[in-house]
Design a protein around this motif. Structure first.
Motif, PDB file in Angstrom:
ATOM      1  N   ALA A  78     -25.526 -61.296  49.544  1.00  0.00           N
ATOM      2  CA  ALA A  78     -26.522 -62.556  50.215  1.00  0.00           C
ATOM      3  C   ALA A  78     -25.245 -63.378  51.176  1.00  0.00           C
ATOM      4  CB  ALA A  78     -27.617 -63.040  49.748  1.00  0.00           C
ATOM      5  N   ASP A  79     -24.200 -64.448  49.940  1.00  0.00           N
ATOM      6  CA  ASP A  79     -23.659 -64.930  50.245  1.00  0.00           C
ATOM      7  C   ASP A  79     -22.316 -64.440  51.546  1.00  0.00           C
ATOM      8  OD1 ASP A  79     -23.946 -66.655  48.578  1.00  0.00           O
ATOM      9  OD2 ASP A  79     -22.856 -66.595  47.212  1.00  0.00           O
ATOM     10  N   ASP A  80     -22.420 -63.213  51.843  1.00  0.00           N
ATOM     11  CA  ASP A  80     -21.297 -62.541  52.619  1.00  0.00           C
ATOM     12  C   ASP A  80     -21.871 -61.448  53.884  1.00  0.00           C
ATOM     13  OD1 ASP A  80     -18.734 -62.565  50.872  1.00  0.00           O
ATOM     14  OD2 ASP A  80     -19.760 -60.738  49.949  1.00  0.00           O
ATOM     15  N   LEU A  81     -23.169 -61.987  53.791  1.00  0.00           N
ATOM     16  CA  LEU A  81     -24.128 -61.718  55.147  1.00  0.00           C
ATOM     17  C   LEU A  81     -24.952 -62.332  56.007  1.00  0.00           C
ATOM     18  CD1 LEU A  81     -26.052 -58.356  53.153  1.00  0.00           C
ATOM     19  CD2 LEU A  81     -23.844 -58.250  54.511  1.00  0.00           C
ATOM     20  N   ALA A  82     -25.495 -61.800  57.223  1.00  0.00           N
ATOM     21  CA  ALA A  82     -26.887 -62.910  57.950  1.00  0.00           C
ATOM     22  C   ALA A  82     -26.650 -62.102  57.673  1.00  0.00           C
ATOM     23  CB  ALA A  82     -25.389 -63.224  59.319  1.00  0.00           C
ATOM     24  N   VAL A  83     -28.566 -62.195  57.734  1.00  0.00           N
ATOM     25  CA  VAL A  83     -29.824 -61.419  59.167  1.00  0.00           C
ATOM     26  C   VAL A  83     -30.344 -62.202  60.267  1.00  0.00           C
ATOM     27  CG1 VAL A  83     -31.322 -63.141  57.564  1.00  0.00           C
ATOM     28  CG2 VAL A  83     -31.920 -61.176  57.511  1.00  0.00           C
ATOM     29  N   ALA A  84     -30.811 -61.023  60.992  1.00  0.00           N
ATOM     30  CA  ALA A  84     -31.481 -61.404  62.120  1.00  0.00           C
ATOM     31  C   ALA A  84     -33.150 -60.738  62.324  1.00  0.00           C
ATOM     32  CB  ALA A  84     -31.141 -60.500  63.125  1.00  0.00           C
ATOM     33  N   GLU A  85     -33.818 -62.059  62.250  1.00  0.00           N
ATOM     34  CA  GLU A  85     -34.983 -61.676  62.030  1.00  0.00           C
ATOM     35  C   GLU A  85     -35.519 -60.750  63.362  1.00  0.00           C
ATOM     36  OE1 GLU A  85     -37.979 -63.311  60.109  1.00  0.00           O
ATOM     37  OE2 GLU A  85     -35.875 -64.844  59.282  1.00  0.00           O
ATOM     38  N   PRO A  86     -36.582 -60.162  62.698  1.00  0.00           N
ATOM     39  CA  PRO A  86     -37.016 -58.746  63.494  1.00  0.00           C
ATOM     40  C   PRO A  86     -37.828 -58.804  64.847  1.00  0.00           C
ATOM     41  CG  PRO A  86     -37.971 -58.773  61.270  1.00  0.00           C
ATOM     42  CD  PRO A  86     -37.801 -59.452  61.199  1.00  0.00           C
ATOM     43  N   ARG A  87     -36.724 -58.639  65.705  1.00  0.00           N
ATOM     44  CA  ARG A  87     -37.703 -58.812  67.524  1.00  0.00           C
ATOM     45  C   ARG A  87     -39.072 -58.458  67.266  1.00  0.00           C
ATOM     46  NH1 ARG A  87     -33.019 -54.740  69.525  1.00  0.00           N
ATOM     47  NH2 ARG A  87     -33.134 -53.279  67.330  1.00  0.00           N
ATOM     48  N   SER A  88     -39.336 -56.849  67.025  1.00  0.00           N
ATOM     49  CA  SER A  88     -41.237 -57.062  66.571  1.00  0.00           C
ATOM     50  C   SER A  88     -41.525 -58.115  64.786  1.00  0.00           C
ATOM     51  CB  SER A  88     -41.779 -56.441  67.836  1.00  0.00           C
ATOM     52  OG  SER A  88     -41.094 -54.574  66.597  1.00  0.00           O
ATOM     53  N   ASP A  89     -42.804 -57.097  65.131  1.00  0.00           N
ATOM     54  CA  ASP A  89     -44.161 -57.096  63.830  1.00  0.00           C
ATOM     55  C   ASP A  89     -43.668 -55.657  63.298  1.00  0.00           C
ATOM     56  OD1 ASP A  89     -45.025 -59.831  64.123  1.00  0.00           O
ATOM     57  OD2 ASP A  89     -46.579 -59.646  64.914  1.00  0.00           O
ATOM     58  N   GLU A 122     -40.768 -53.984  63.320  1.00  0.00           N
ATOM     59  CA  GLU A 122     -39.775 -53.467  63.112  1.00  0.00           C
ATOM     60  C   GLU A 122     -39.036 -54.639  62.212  1.00  0.00           C
ATOM     61  OE1 GLU A 122     -36.521 -53.569  66.349  1.00  0.00           O
ATOM     62  OE2 GLU A 122     -36.174 -55.613  65.791  1.00  0.00           O
ATOM     63  N   PRO A 123     -38.384 -54.164  61.162  1.00  0.00           N
ATOM     64  CA  PRO A 123     -37.371 -54.704  60.148  1.00  0.00           C
ATOM     65  C   PRO A 123     -35.897 -55.536  60.432  1.00  0.00           C
ATOM     66  CG  PRO A 123     -35.766 -52.525  60.425  1.00  0.00           C
ATOM     67  CD  PRO A 123     -37.677 -52.273  61.354  1.00  0.00           C
ATOM     68  N   GLY A 124     -36.167 -56.342  59.600  1.00  0.00           N
ATOM     69  CA  GLY A 124     -35.084 -57.659  59.563  1.00  0.00           C
ATOM     70  C   GLY A 124     -33.910 -56.510  59.006  1.00  0.00           C
ATOM     71  N   TYR A 125     -32.414 -56.838  59.877  1.00  0.00           N
ATOM     72  CA  TYR A 125     -31.176 -56.604  59.808  1.00  0.00           C
ATOM     73  C   TYR A 125     -29.905 -57.805  59.638  1.00  0.00           C
ATOM     74  CZ  TYR A 125     -33.084 -52.491  63.409  1.00  0.00           C
ATOM     75  OH  TYR A 125     -33.738 -52.061  63.735  1.00  0.00           O
ATOM     76  N   TYR A 126     -29.671 -56.770  58.926  1.00  0.00           N
ATOM     77  CA  TYR A 126     -28.115 -57.614  58.244  1.00  0.00           C
ATOM     78  C   TYR A 126     -27.404 -57.208  59.002  1.00  0.00           C
ATOM     79  CZ  TYR A 126     -31.933 -58.096  54.693  1.00  0.00           C
ATOM     80  OH  TYR A 126     -32.912 -58.792  54.472  1.00  0.00           O
ATOM     81  N   GLY A 127     -25.697 -58.151  58.700  1.00  0.00           N
ATOM     82  CA  GLY A 127     -24.524 -57.642  58.777  1.00  0.00           C
ATOM     83  C   GLY A 127     -23.251 -59.240  57.797  1.00  0.00           C
ATOM     84  N   LEU A 128     -22.485 -58.682  58.757  1.00  0.00           N
ATOM     85  CA  LEU A 128     -21.424 -59.629  58.016  1.00  0.00           C
ATOM     86  C   LEU A 128     -21.728 -61.114  58.724  1.00  0.00           C
ATOM     87  CD1 LEU A 128     -18.514 -56.884  57.883  1.00  0.00           C
ATOM     88  CD2 LEU A 128     -19.927 -58.288  56.356  1.00  0.00           C
ATOM     89  N   ARG A 129     -21.550 -61.831  58.008  1.00  0.00           N
ATOM     90  CA  ARG A 129     -21.502 -63.802  58.098  1.00  0.00           C
ATOM     91  C   ARG A 129     -19.932 -63.341  59.484  1.00  0.00           C
ATOM     92  NH1 ARG A 129     -23.711 -67.539  54.610  1.00  0.00           N
ATOM     93  NH2 ARG A 129     -25.905 -66.962  53.899  1.00  0.00           N
ATOM     94  N   ASP A 130     -20.019 -64.339  60.182  1.00  0.00           N
ATOM     95  CA  ASP A 130     -19.291 -64.444  60.898  1.00  0.00           C
ATOM     96  C   ASP A 130     -18.279 -66.008  61.507  1.00  0.00           C
ATOM     97  OD1 ASP A 130     -20.859 -65.779  63.176  1.00  0.00           O
ATOM     98  OD2 ASP A 130     -20.494 -63.914  64.346  1.00  0.00           O
TER      99      ASP A 130
END
Length: 91
Positions: free
Chosen positions: A67-78, A80-88
């Motif tokens: 988790a310390d290396d990741l960022a999360v984007a909230e779902p665009r709709s109910d 849809e899952p959340g999305y994870y990526g590298l922290r920038d």
């Protein structure tokens, strides 16, 4: 039930990918896609539901541990899952 080590031909270290080695910096991934990537599959690979459930058992703890290396984007709709990526560094 435990199994004797002698029953296996090969035992290797338990190593997982670092987020930077697994994820592309400009992409976000659902936990389902991460589960596939952790197994060396294409993120869009078609797999059986039962297989996906097993892969999620590996992917969810991996996301939590990293988790310390990741960022999360909230779902665009109910639906849809959340999305994870590298922290920038901007999160």
């Amino acid at each position: 039930m435990p199994v004797a080590r002698s029953e296996f031909d090969e035992i290797v270290p338990c190593e997982f990918y670092d987020p930077a080695d697994l994820l592309e910096p400009d992409e976000l991934y659902s936990v389902y896609e991460i589960a596939r990537l952790l197994q060396g599959l294409d993120p869009d690979a078609e797999i059986e539901v039962e297989t996906e459930e097993v892969l999620l058992d590996w992917a969810i703890p991996w996301v939590m541990v990293n988790a310390d290396d990741l960022a999360v984007a909230e779902p665009r709709s109910d639906d849809e899952p959340g999305y994870y990526g590298l922290r920038d560094g901007e999160e």
